[in-house]
Design a protein around this motif. Structure first.
Motif, PDB file in Angstrom:
ATOM      1  N   PRO A 131      -4.232   1.041  -2.293  1.00 45.43           N
ATOM      2  CA  PRO A 131      -3.891  -0.382  -2.293  1.00 45.43           C
ATOM      3  C   PRO A 131      -2.943  -0.745  -3.440  1.00 45.43           C
ATOM      4  O   PRO A 131      -2.827  -0.029  -4.433  1.00 45.43           O
ATOM      5  N   HIS A 132      -2.292  -1.874  -3.298  1.00 38.06           N
ATOM      6  CA  HIS A 132      -1.286  -2.313  -4.268  1.00 38.06           C
ATOM      7  C   HIS A 132      -1.853  -2.508  -5.662  1.00 38.06           C
ATOM      8  O   HIS A 132      -1.125  -2.373  -6.647  1.00 38.06           O
ATOM      9  N   CYS A 179      -9.262   3.582  -3.872  1.00 39.58           N
ATOM     10  CA  CYS A 179      -8.591   4.047  -2.657  1.00 39.58           C
ATOM     11  C   CYS A 179      -9.605   4.186  -1.527  1.00 39.58           C
ATOM     12  O   CYS A 179     -10.809   4.244  -1.765  1.00 39.58           O
ATOM     13  N   HIS A 193       0.840  -1.198   0.000  1.00 40.73           N
ATOM     14  CA  HIS A 193       0.000   0.000   0.000  1.00 40.73           C
ATOM     15  C   HIS A 193       0.875   1.249   0.000  1.00 40.73           C
ATOM     16  O   HIS A 193       2.020   1.214   0.411  1.00 40.73           O
ATOM     17  N   ASP A 201      -5.345   5.958   1.495  1.00 39.50           N
ATOM     18  CA  ASP A 201      -4.691   4.659   1.357  1.00 39.50           C
ATOM     19  C   ASP A 201      -4.844   4.204  -0.090  1.00 39.50           C
ATOM     20  O   ASP A 201      -5.955   4.131  -0.607  1.00 39.50           O
TER      21      ASP A 201
END
Length: 87
Positions: free
Chosen positions: A55-56, A39, A12, A53
């Motif tokens: 995420p990958h 996100c 993240h 945040d």
């Protein structure tokens, strides 16, 4: 509690956003667009500060394009608080 290091990265990234007029229509629009990208975000005790945040599996380039556009329009500023190597 003392932070000593990351055991395993989840991939993240974190972007912090400051909205100059607080959570006005432009800031809300930016946050909603980030949510549509995948996100999540949270506010802080400072009404104009948000943590996002990423995420990958979310394209980071799309996130940067969105927040750069909002910054260029003068609505927000941002900092990349936690990024992965190679970003």
């Amino acid at each position: 509690f003392r932070f000593t290091g990351v055991v395993r990265s989840a991939g993240h990234r974190t972007v912090r956003i400051v909205a100059f007029a607080g959570r006005d229509a432009e800031a809300t629009q930016t946050l909603e667009a980030l949510t549509q990208l995948g996100c999540s975000w949270e506010g802080s005790d400072v009404p104009c500060l948000f943590s996002v945040d990423v995420p990958h599996d979310v394209r980071y380039a799309a996130v940067l394009a969105l927040v750069n556009a909002a910054a260029a329009a003068g609505h927000v500023d941002f900092e990349e608080a936690c990024i992965r190597p190679g970003d």
